[in-house]
Write a protein that holds these residues in place. Structure first.
Motif, PDB file in Angstrom:
ATOM      1  N   SER A 226      11.938   2.584  15.446  1.00  0.00           N
ATOM      2  CA  SER A 226      11.270   1.435  14.823  1.00  0.00           C
ATOM      3  C   SER A 226      11.454   1.485  13.313  1.00  0.00           C
ATOM      4  N   SER A 227      11.695   0.326  12.737  1.00  0.00           N
ATOM      5  CA  SER A 227      11.748   0.213  11.277  1.00  0.00           C
ATOM      6  C   SER A 227      11.637  -1.256  10.907  1.00  0.00           C
ATOM      7  N   SER A 228      11.387  -1.489   9.624  1.00  0.00           N
ATOM      8  CA  SER A 228      10.978  -2.829   9.208  1.00  0.00           C
ATOM      9  C   SER A 228      12.035  -3.895   9.439  1.00  0.00           C
TER      10      SER A 228
ATOM     11  N   VAL B 159       7.207  10.282   1.521  1.00  0.00           N
ATOM     12  CA  VAL B 159       7.281   9.320   0.416  1.00  0.00           C
ATOM     13  C   VAL B 159       8.576   8.536   0.579  1.00  0.00           C
ATOM     14  N   LYS B 160       8.521   7.222   0.377  1.00  0.00           N
ATOM     15  CA  LYS B 160       9.748   6.432   0.530  1.00  0.00           C
ATOM     16  C   LYS B 160      10.505   6.479  -0.794  1.00  0.00           C
ATOM     17  N   SER B 161      11.139   7.627  -1.006  1.00  0.00           N
ATOM     18  CA  SER B 161      11.854   7.853  -2.261  1.00  0.00           C
ATOM     19  C   SER B 161      13.257   7.259  -2.163  1.00  0.00           C
TER      20      SER B 161
ATOM     21  N   SER C   4      15.903   8.673  -2.861  1.00  0.00           N
ATOM     22  CA  SER C   4      16.920   9.698  -2.588  1.00  0.00           C
ATOM     23  C   SER C   4      17.240   9.738  -1.088  1.00  0.00           C
ATOM     24  N   TYR C   5      18.110   8.870  -0.656  1.00  0.00           N
ATOM     25  CA  TYR C   5      18.460   8.759   0.756  1.00  0.00           C
ATOM     26  C   TYR C   5      19.847   9.325   1.055  1.00  0.00           C
ATOM     27  N   ALA C   6      20.419  10.076   0.102  1.00  0.00           N
ATOM     28  CA  ALA C   6      21.800  10.549   0.320  1.00  0.00           C
ATOM     29  C   ALA C   6      21.881  11.412   1.571  1.00  0.00           C
ATOM     30  N   VAL C   7      20.850  12.255   1.800  1.00  0.00           N
ATOM     31  CA  VAL C   7      20.877  13.140   2.979  1.00  0.00           C
ATOM     32  C   VAL C   7      20.800  12.306   4.266  1.00  0.00           C
ATOM     33  N   ASN C   8      19.918  11.318   4.268  1.00  0.00           N
ATOM     34  CA  ASN C   8      19.776  10.467   5.462  1.00  0.00           C
ATOM     35  C   ASN C   8      21.081   9.715   5.744  1.00  0.00           C
ATOM     36  N   MET C   9      21.743   9.236   4.675  1.00  0.00           N
ATOM     37  CA  MET C   9      22.994   8.500   4.864  1.00  0.00           C
ATOM     38  C   MET C   9      24.098   9.437   5.350  1.00  0.00           C
TER      39      MET C   9
ATOM     40  N   ARG D  13       0.845  -1.215   0.000  1.00  0.00           N
ATOM     41  CA  ARG D  13       0.000   0.000   0.000  1.00  0.00           C
ATOM     42  C   ARG D  13       0.871   1.253   0.000  1.00  0.00           C
ATOM     43  N   ARG D  14       1.920   1.234   0.835  1.00  0.00           N
ATOM     44  CA  ARG D  14       2.768   2.436   0.893  1.00  0.00           C
ATOM     45  C   ARG D  14       3.554   2.605  -0.407  1.00  0.00           C
ATOM     46  N   LEU D  15       3.963   1.494  -1.029  1.00  0.00           N
ATOM     47  CA  LEU D  15       4.676   1.591  -2.301  1.00  0.00           C
ATOM     48  C   LEU D  15       3.776   2.236  -3.352  1.00  0.00           C
TER      49      LEU D  15
ATOM     50  N   GLY E 268      13.833   9.125  12.716  1.00  0.00           N
ATOM     51  CA  GLY E 268      15.237   8.770  12.589  1.00  0.00           C
ATOM     52  C   GLY E 268      15.661   8.848  11.135  1.00  0.00           C
ATOM     53  N   ALA E 269      16.934   8.509  10.857  1.00  0.00           N
ATOM     54  CA  ALA E 269      17.408   8.539   9.466  1.00  0.00           C
ATOM     55  C   ALA E 269      16.712   7.459   8.652  1.00  0.00           C
ATOM     56  N   THR E 270      16.430   6.332   9.284  1.00  0.00           N
ATOM     57  CA  THR E 270      15.710   5.245   8.592  1.00  0.00           C
ATOM     58  C   THR E 270      14.717   4.606   9.568  1.00  0.00           C
TER      59      THR E 270
ATOM     60  N   GLY F 281       5.405   5.090   9.167  1.00  0.00           N
ATOM     61  CA  GLY F 281       6.092   3.806   9.366  1.00  0.00           C
ATOM     62  C   GLY F 281       5.119   2.645   9.453  1.00  0.00           C
ATOM     63  N   THR F 282       5.437   1.571   8.733  1.00  0.00           N
ATOM     64  CA  THR F 282       4.598   0.368   8.813  1.00  0.00           C
ATOM     65  C   THR F 282       4.848  -0.359  10.138  1.00  0.00           C
ATOM     66  N   THR F 283       6.067  -0.257  10.665  1.00  0.00           N
ATOM     67  CA  THR F 283       6.376  -0.925  11.936  1.00  0.00           C
ATOM     68  C   THR F 283       5.688  -0.195  13.081  1.00  0.00           C
ATOM     69  N   GLN F 284       5.770   1.136  13.043  1.00  0.00           N
ATOM     70  CA  GLN F 284       5.096   1.942  14.082  1.00  0.00           C
ATOM     71  C   GLN F 284       3.587   1.667  14.052  1.00  0.00           C
ATOM     72  N   ALA F 285       3.025   1.586  12.847  1.00  0.00           N
ATOM     73  CA  ALA F 285       1.569   1.339  12.756  1.00  0.00           C
ATOM     74  C   ALA F 285       1.225  -0.034  13.321  1.00  0.00           C
TER      75      ALA F 285
HETATM   76  N1  PLP Z   1      11.370   6.880   8.470  1.00  0.00           N
HETATM   77  C1  PLP Z   1      12.330   6.729   7.532  1.00  0.00           C
HETATM   78  C2  PLP Z   1      13.016   7.942   6.999  1.00  0.00           C
HETATM   79  C3  PLP Z   1      12.668   5.449   7.066  1.00  0.00           C
HETATM   80  O1  PLP Z   1      13.608   5.311   6.127  1.00  0.00           O
HETATM   81  C4  PLP Z   1      12.013   4.309   7.592  1.00  0.00           C
HETATM   82  C5  PLP Z   1      12.332   2.947   7.136  1.00  0.00           C
HETATM   83  O2  PLP Z   1      13.146   2.705   6.315  1.00  0.00           O
HETATM   84  C6  PLP Z   1      11.039   4.505   8.571  1.00  0.00           C
HETATM   85  C7  PLP Z   1      10.735   5.796   8.985  1.00  0.00           C
HETATM   86  C8  PLP Z   1      10.327   3.321   9.178  1.00  0.00           C
HETATM   87  O3  PLP Z   1       9.413   2.770   8.272  1.00  0.00           O
HETATM   88  P1  PLP Z   1       9.020   1.248   8.324  1.00  0.00           P
HETATM   89  O4  PLP Z   1       8.695   0.923   9.729  1.00  0.00           O
HETATM   90  O5  PLP Z   1       7.840   1.129   7.435  1.00  0.00           O
HETATM   91  O6  PLP Z   1      10.205   0.483   7.834  1.00  0.00           O
END
Ligand code: PLP
Length: 312
Positions: A275-277, A175-177, A179-184, A78-80, A210-212, A239-243
């Motif tokens: 939290s993250s997947s 949006v889970k784009s 472009s993660y260069a800034v986060n990295m 769904r998020r994709l 968080g960054a991810t 976040g799907t994990t948070q949800a």
């Molecule tokens: N926020 C960011 C910026 C992320 O990159 C991620 C996961 O990669 C999340 C939140 C957490 O999302 P999820 O729990 O769906 O993995």
């Protein structure tokens, strides 16, 4: 210890002849007709002028497979689809992704934990369709330490106020784009300062994510527990994990709330987690080198809610 949710590098190409099956595994999707096929991970698959790589113009998902079972695949699909719509990318149907994931997992050797990455990119200039693939790689054990020992995080500004997403949809906030260069870069900055991870703060002083990962806060009042996380319209990834955690918490009779939080709220909480997947949950031990409250009982309760595998 470092934490990120990127799948393991594909350098582990033990035997190119076995590159089609084993680990990692690659399935390329033909966006014209939705067909898919296993592909050689060691062979070139994209053109160098593909905007997916030239601009990072695409969207993705990373989902965890534990003991062969994908976790919350429908939430990821769904998020994709929502990310693709926000980025004006024509996405393959959900059943195309489901079939491609199944093919990848059949070809992958049995592992305790597998990271599955779904990618949808723009394609080269002038191409009528995008490019899409599924990549599966063994990640067993990779998150054991952060789940068990937790992380130290730095508060870093992300620029922009907490409500900029509604005013500026082109920023693709939420949006889970690709472009993660800034986060990295933020993660590398944190590691240079001796921390493991990052908690982004808006210019008006609110906790973002968080960054991810998402930021989860627990407050206890006697037996009652409330979980809090920043609101989704604060320009953060929903976040799907948070949800999933909030849903499980509600079923247990806990409260959960979306609320604007400040750094002081984190210090005053009874526990803070990222939290993250892939990592699922990592307790935060210290923020800007200042200890946060930790509760083994809350850790255990939250980990049980998400059925987090714990080693050692
Ligand atoms: N926020 C960011 C910026 C992320 O990159 C991620 C996961 O990669 C999340 C939140 C957490 O999302 P999820 O729990 O769906 O993995």
């Amino acid at each position: 210890m470092p934490v990120d949710d990127r799948p393991p590098s594909t350098d582990d190409r033990s035997g190119a002849s076995d590159a089609i099956a084993g680990s990692p595994v690659l399935v390329m999707i033909d966006c014209r007709d939705g067909s898919h096929a296993l592909a050689d991970i060691a062979a070139p698959q994209l053109r160098v002028d593909d905007f997916t790589v030239a601009h990072g113009d695409g969207v993705f998902e990373t989902l965890l497979v534990t003991d062969g079972v994908p976790r919350k695949p429908e939430a990821h699909l769904r998020r994709l689809a929502a990310s693709a719509a926000a980025a004006d990318l024509a996405a393959p149907h959900a059943h195309v992704w489901r079939d491609a994931i199944a093919t990848a997992l059949r070809a992958h050797r049995a592992c305790a934990e597998i990271a599955v990455r779904l990618v949808l990119g723009r394609g080269p200039e002038g191409s009528a369709t995008g490019v899409a693939w599924v990549h599966a790689a063994d990640c067993s054990g990779r998150f054991d330490a952060v789940r068990r020992d937790g992380v130290d995080a730095l508060l870093l500004e992300r620029g922009g106020d907490a409500m900029r997403a509604a005013r500026a949809p082109w920023l693709l906030a939420g949006v889970k784009s690709l472009s993660y260069a800034v986060n990295m870069a933020a993660l590398r900055h944190a590691r240079r300062q001796g921390a493991d991870d990052v908690v982004f703060v808006s210019s008006d002083g609110y906790i973002l994510e968080g960054a991810t990962s998402n930021v989860i806060v627990a407050r206890r009042d006697g037996e009652a527990v409330t979980l809090l996380t920043p609101p989704r319209d604060a320009g953060i990834l929903p976040g799907t994990t948070q949800a999933a955690l909030f849903e499980a918490a509600q079923q247990r009779g806990w409260h959960s709330e979306y609320a604007l939080l400040t750094p002081d709220d984190l210090f005053a909480a009874d526990g803070v987690w990222l939290s993250s997947s892939l990592r699922l949950l990592a307790p935060v031990n210290r923020l800007d080198a200042r200890a946060l409250p930790r509760s083994p009982a809350l850790d255990a309760a939250l980990f049980a809610l998400l059925d987090v595998p714990r080693a050692g």
